[in-house]
Design a protein around this motif. Structure first.
Motif, PDB file in Angstrom:
ATOM      1  N   THR A 185       2.322  11.276   0.774  1.00 10.20           N
ATOM      2  CA  THR A 185       3.287  11.379   1.874  1.00 10.20           C
ATOM      3  C   THR A 185       4.512  10.493   1.683  1.00 10.20           C
ATOM      4  N   GLY A 186       4.422   9.509   0.795  1.00  8.88           N
ATOM      5  CA  GLY A 186       5.514   8.565   0.601  1.00  8.88           C
ATOM      6  C   GLY A 186       5.464   7.368   1.530  1.00  8.88           C
ATOM      7  N   ARG A 187       4.441   7.278   2.371  1.00 10.62           N
ATOM      8  CA  ARG A 187       4.348   6.128   3.273  1.00 10.62           C
ATOM      9  C   ARG A 187       4.075   4.854   2.485  1.00 10.62           C
ATOM     10  N   VAL A 188       4.701   3.760   2.925  1.00  6.04           N
ATOM     11  CA  VAL A 188       4.533   2.462   2.291  1.00  6.04           C
ATOM     12  C   VAL A 188       4.369   1.414   3.383  1.00  6.04           C
ATOM     13  N   THR A 189       3.368   0.558   3.247  1.00  5.74           N
ATOM     14  CA  THR A 189       3.191  -0.599   4.120  1.00  5.74           C
ATOM     15  C   THR A 189       3.200  -1.843   3.251  1.00  5.74           C
ATOM     16  N   GLN A 190       3.940  -2.857   3.683  1.00  3.85           N
ATOM     17  CA  GLN A 190       4.029  -4.111   2.933  1.00  3.85           C
ATOM     18  C   GLN A 190       3.403  -5.228   3.748  1.00  3.85           C
ATOM     19  N   PHE A 191       2.533  -6.016   3.089  1.00  7.02           N
ATOM     20  CA  PHE A 191       1.759  -7.043   3.772  1.00  7.02           C
ATOM     21  C   PHE A 191       2.247  -8.462   3.482  1.00  7.02           C
ATOM     22  N   LEU A 192       2.975  -8.643   2.388  1.00  2.00           N
ATOM     23  CA  LEU A 192       3.453  -9.959   1.977  1.00  2.00           C
ATOM     24  C   LEU A 192       4.853  -9.809   1.399  1.00  2.00           C
ATOM     25  N   GLY A 235       7.884   8.899  -2.727  1.00  2.00           N
ATOM     26  CA  GLY A 235       8.228   7.512  -2.459  1.00  2.00           C
ATOM     27  C   GLY A 235       8.269   6.626  -3.688  1.00  2.00           C
ATOM     28  N   TRP A 236       7.873   7.164  -4.842  1.00  3.16           N
ATOM     29  CA  TRP A 236       7.837   6.334  -6.047  1.00  3.16           C
ATOM     30  C   TRP A 236       9.229   5.879  -6.479  1.00  3.16           C
ATOM     31  N   ALA A 237      10.225   6.739  -6.374  1.00  2.86           N
ATOM     32  CA  ALA A 237      11.574   6.367  -6.822  1.00  2.86           C
ATOM     33  C   ALA A 237      12.075   5.147  -6.064  1.00  2.86           C
ATOM     34  N   GLU A 238      11.862   5.129  -4.761  1.00  5.65           N
ATOM     35  CA  GLU A 238      12.320   3.995  -3.949  1.00  5.65           C
ATOM     36  C   GLU A 238      11.516   2.741  -4.258  1.00  5.65           C
ATOM     37  N   ALA A 267      -1.938   2.003  -4.962  1.00  3.38           N
ATOM     38  CA  ALA A 267      -1.726   3.417  -4.681  1.00  3.38           C
ATOM     39  C   ALA A 267      -2.978   3.984  -4.022  1.00  3.38           C
ATOM     40  N   LEU A 268      -2.798   4.666  -2.920  1.00  6.61           N
ATOM     41  CA  LEU A 268      -3.925   5.289  -2.226  1.00  6.61           C
ATOM     42  C   LEU A 268      -4.403   6.473  -3.065  1.00  6.61           C
ATOM     43  N   LEU A 325       0.881  -1.171   0.000  1.00  3.94           N
ATOM     44  CA  LEU A 325       0.000   0.000   0.000  1.00  3.94           C
ATOM     45  C   LEU A 325       0.911   1.211   0.000  1.00  3.94           C
ATOM     46  N   TRP A 326       0.739   2.080  -1.004  1.00  9.04           N
ATOM     47  CA  TRP A 326       1.614   3.244  -1.186  1.00  9.04           C
ATOM     48  C   TRP A 326       0.784   4.516  -1.151  1.00  9.04           C
ATOM     49  N   ASP A 327       1.210   5.458  -0.328  1.00  8.91           N
ATOM     50  CA  ASP A 327       0.565   6.773  -0.242  1.00  8.91           C
ATOM     51  C   ASP A 327       1.396   7.765  -1.065  1.00  8.91           C
ATOM     52  N   PRO A 328       0.941   8.143  -2.251  1.00 13.22           N
ATOM     53  CA  PRO A 328       1.732   9.035  -3.105  1.00 13.22           C
ATOM     54  C   PRO A 328       1.773  10.478  -2.611  1.00 13.22           C
TER      55      PRO A 328
END
Length: 292
Positions: free
Chosen positions: A74-81, A134-137, A111-112, A69-72
């Motif tokens: 703020t750049g926040r990213v959560t990974q579930f798997l 956060g997209w570049a990373e 993308a949120l 889940l990516w928040d474009p």
């Protein structure tokens, strides 16, 4: 060995890991599209925490969670798997291609975003209109898993489905949710350009997004298409000595002059015969360096 968990992302492992089937490395772009809004009636963006909790804590959400889940905004990213597990966010009918497993990896990004969402009083019609923080990373991490910076069915430009089972089975790269067989969704509508790669490494180069327009896919180059990219391409073709234009009219619309000029460029790059004919290919497009 690439990282199973994206560096810098919040890890919220939901369990239920399962292997993929092998094959071409894929990534799937989704948007959450959790509200329907219009230009006349925009709506506030759903809080990031709501979606994170839905995918990560709600038992019902576990059946549909993507990897990321990516928040474009703020750049926040959560990974579930982990990257090498299948997720369950694509429709997968019995007996057909196992959509969530159809590759060495099938990394799925939510993308949120929804069209005409409102954030801090500003309305965003397309995902690419957001800050894309956060997209570049994120792009670099997906690339590290062997997913090439290509859209086999074309760069997301609209909400029209272009599903092709053969391309899906045989090509590596990024696919829109709208490209996946057995699925009916038409998102994401747009997606940020691929980031530059630092010399000798997979990390994004300093400066963020690439300076040049990424290859939009061969099918994008249809006669009559209107886009500022066409005008930028024309300028580059003239600059590299491949001017075969007969008219200065409609420089942003693909026509016979673009075809003749680009074929001249392909020949200049050393291609002959069928390999030097329209439409453009990724190798010559990247060499042309069409500026954004």
């Amino acid at each position: 060995m690439p990282e199973l968990w994206m560096p810098g992302a919040t890890r919220l492992d939901i369990g239920d890991h399962a292997p993929t089937d092998g094959g071409t490395a894929k990534a799937i772009g989704h948007i959450t599209w959790d509200r329907n809004a219009t230009a006349a009636k925009p709506a506030d963006l759903v809080p990031y925490e709501n979606l994170r909790d839905y995918f990560g804590k709600n038992p019902a959400g576990r059946a549909v969670a993507s990897h990321i889940l990516w928040d474009p905004f703020t750049g926040r990213v959560t990974q579930f798997l982990p990257a090498n597990s299948r997720s369950k966010s694509l429709a997968d009918k019995p007996g057909g291609t196992r959509t969530n497993r159809a590759g060495s990896v099938v990394i799925q990004i939510e993308a949120l975003f929804f069209p005409y969402c409102r954030v801090d009083g500003k309305v965003y019609a397309r995902l690419v209109d957001t800050p894309c923080k956060g997209w570049a990373e994120l792009n670099a991490w997906v690339r590290s898993w062997g997913v090439p910076d290509e859209w086999p069915m074309g760069q997301p430009q609209d909400f029209v489905s272009r599903r092709d089972d053969t391309v899906w089975r045989t090509k590596a790269g990024w696919f829109r949710h709208a490209d996946v067989p057995e699925n009916t969704h038409q998102d994401p509508g747009s997606w940020p350009a691929f980031t530059a790669v630092a010399p000798g490494g997979g990390k994004p180069a300093t400066g963020g997004a690439a300076t040049y327009v990424p290859f939009p896919g061969a099918t994008w180059f249809s006669m009559g298409r209107k886009s500022p990219v066409v005008a930028a391409m024309r300028k580059r073709l003239i600059a590299v000595g491949c001017n075969r234009y007969q008219s200065s009219k409609d420089p942003d619309v693909i026509g016979s002059g673009d075809k003749a000029s680009y074929e001249a460029w392909q020949r200049k790059c050393g291609y002959t015969g069928a390999a030097a004919t329209w439409p453009p290919g990724k190798t010559t497009w990247d060499k042309l360096q069409v500026p954004k």
